[in-house]
Scaffold this motif. Sequence first.
Motif, short mmCIF file in Angstrom:
data_model
loop_
_atom_site.label_atom_id
_atom_site.label_comp_id
_atom_site.label_asym_id
_atom_site.label_seq_id
_atom_site.Cartn_x
_atom_site.Cartn_y
_atom_site.Cartn_z
N ASP A 4 0.82 -1.13 0.13
CA ASP A 4 -0.11 0.12 -0.02
C ASP A 4 0.95 1.19 -0.18
OD1 ASP A 4 -2.30 -1.49 0.07
OD2 ASP A 4 -2.26 -1.57 2.17
N THR A 21 -10.33 9.72 0.06
CA THR A 21 -10.46 8.55 0.01
C THR A 21 -11.69 8.05 -0.61
OG1 THR A 21 -11.14 8.53 2.54
CG2 THR A 21 -8.85 8.11 1.91
N HIS A 22 -12.72 8.94 -0.58
CA HIS A 22 -14.05 8.62 -1.25
C HIS A 22 -14.30 8.60 -2.63
CE1 HIS A 22 -14.61 12.55 -2.25
NE2 HIS A 22 -14.39 13.26 -1.06
N HIS A 68 -1.48 8.45 3.09
CA HIS A 68 -2.14 8.07 4.19
C HIS A 68 -1.61 6.89 4.95
CE1 HIS A 68 -5.96 10.23 3.21
NE2 HIS A 68 -5.79 10.21 1.81
N ILE A 72 -1.14 4.34 -4.54
CA ILE A 72 -2.75 4.36 -4.43
C ILE A 72 -2.96 3.33 -5.50
CG2 ILE A 72 -4.68 5.66 -4.64
CD1 ILE A 72 -2.78 8.34 -3.68
N GLN A 120 -6.39 0.89 -7.20
CA GLN A 120 -7.78 0.87 -7.21
C GLN A 120 -8.01 -0.25 -8.22
OE1 GLN A 120 -10.25 1.93 -5.08
NE2 GLN A 120 -8.79 2.75 -3.85
N ASN A 146 1.45 6.99 -1.41
CA ASN A 146 0.23 6.95 -0.59
C ASN A 146 0.49 7.57 1.05
OD1 ASN A 146 -2.25 6.42 1.05
ND2 ASN A 146 -1.95 4.31 0.99
#
Length: 688
Positions: free
Chosen positions: A232, A320-321, A285, A235, A237, A283
Amino acid sequence: EEEAKSLAMELSEKGGVENNGFVQNEAFDDKETDTSSQEEMPKPCTVDVDPVAEEETVLKPYAGMPKEVLLKFSSQARYRVTREILFWLIIAAAVALVCATIAIIALSPKCLDWWQAGPIYQIYPRSFKDSNMDGNGDLKGIQEKLDHITYLNIKTIWITSFFKSPLKDLGYGAEDFYDVDPIFGSMSDFENLIAAIHDRGLKVIMDLIPNHTSDKHRWFQLSRNRTGKYTDYYIWQDCMEAAGSVIPPNNWVSVFGNSSWQFDDVRKQCYFHQFGKNQPDLNFHNLDVQQEIHDIIKFWLNKGIDGFSFSTVKFLLEATHLRDEPQVNKSQNGETVTAYSQLYHDYTTTQVGMHDIVRSFRQTMNQFSREPGRYRFMGSGDDEKEDIEATMMYYGTTFIQEADFPLNFNLINMKNLSGNSIFEAVDLWMKNMPVGKWPNWAVGSPNTARISSRLGKEYVNVMNMLLLTLPGTPVTYYGEEIGMENIASENVSEEHVNSILLLVTFPGKSPMQWDGKVNAGFTEGNSSWLPVNSNYQSVNVEIQRASSNSTLNLYRELTGLRDNELPINRGWMCYIWNDSNVFVYVRELDGLDRTFMMVLNFGQESTIDLRAIVPNLPSEAVIRLSTHFSSAGKAVSTELIKTGMGEGLVLEYKTAKPVHTMEAFQGKCFVAEKACYSMALNLLYMNC
């Protein structure tokens, strides 16, 4: 003989002192002694001595007297009082000295730090100087040209990215943050450069782009294979690929256009990239990613770097949404949105928590700033363009430190040139800058056209005059001190045909023009990585250094003026006048009667009556510096100041009424590090 002894004993009893200066040898043969000689021999004599007088003689002080004698006299009043007076005088003097020192420290203003005291010189290393004849500038080349830096009175060098990189993006996507790209040299070359810079009393800062890496980076290779904690680090998806096209998770668009999602054949997912597809975003986060950047910062600070300029930090976090970003033109078909300017980037820039990450970088750097004189500078290089409030947030708050300053692109982003537009660019920054913060200015950068190509050759000198007389730290991009121009694509030879795209994208990166020899002295090889401008024989360092009327020597005169004159170094700035042609402002310092007034023309020929604008202005001023070199030293009437296109004047005059104290100019004056000058004591103090 018996009578003589009897007489001597009698004298001794009476207190006499026997003189034994000569005593006859008892072994002397009496028989050999002549009777007459014995009669002529001196008789012992005695001297009467008064015992009281003898005691007084012993008790008089004398040099080298023993402790016992000294103590007899030290208790006498005449010695004791003198000693006590001297003791208390010394105590009083020491107390007064301590109080005076405390007062001076308390009243003294903060000294300007090294990053405030002079210009910063920005170097794109691949285009500065080639030392090994391969056509690419390198770290050794920078070291060879440090004399040029010191000639300009510059104290800080800013080297743009030189990390190991595929160089497809000109080095902005690092393959290894802990190594120097071989094209620039080795780590040993870097360490030698740092030592040479510091030996000359200079400082050096470097670029760090934490937002993304190269897709060749080890972290990315491990992440695409889902290896341990690196899974991770970027990023990822889920997305779909059908018929050679990818259906991305949302409508997010990269800065360079088209979708910011790229499908990876290895991981079978899409990774996010704000810039090129070969620059995957980290990333942030993930706390492990943040720690990696902190470790990189520590590594280079331990190598001796004096500071960093952090770029692209506004892109560190994304929502993040993953919602679609709103379109600028709501009626536009969403499938046709491909340009970055067609969306509002509400979910991919300046997210909540981003400034906390940047402040954590500051805290790490502060660990290396504890040693006196080794403060580590931190700048942020995000261009917020129209959003000045977002830019000012990088200064931090009153209680939480962030960047020492965010880079100021206002003078670069101007859409047209005039006295009014210059005023607006300057005023926009000064009126929005938080109280107590320090401004900065730049008129060129690696990612923009050069001054002479963007604004015109006739404005190079006046722009440099503006840059070096405004309050704050000026940033000069290499080559602007000699008025270098962009290279025209029609001048590109066949050997440089692969460089045309680079020239279109980055027109201001052509090699530095050192002299009139082949390749402008940039390289002794057969060619350079980008072509040299065809005007190098007339526009170069060597020829301008020999001419007192050159752009280079005007730049040097301006940096010298900045170093030596307190009003320009750290004084007030007050706007006097601006119109379509000229921008006029003063620099002055409380307690100093000497004032400097800048009259800068960014339009057409102009005449202005300054006495009608400024009350109590002297009728004459002396031209301290001028872009028309022959005018320097002349006296001019302040009622009739004439300037031509691109002409700049630094006027000097004396006054007892500074502009910043006049009611008419309240709200038009600014000072960053306030200080007052005492002519009597020849020092600066705060409260005035």
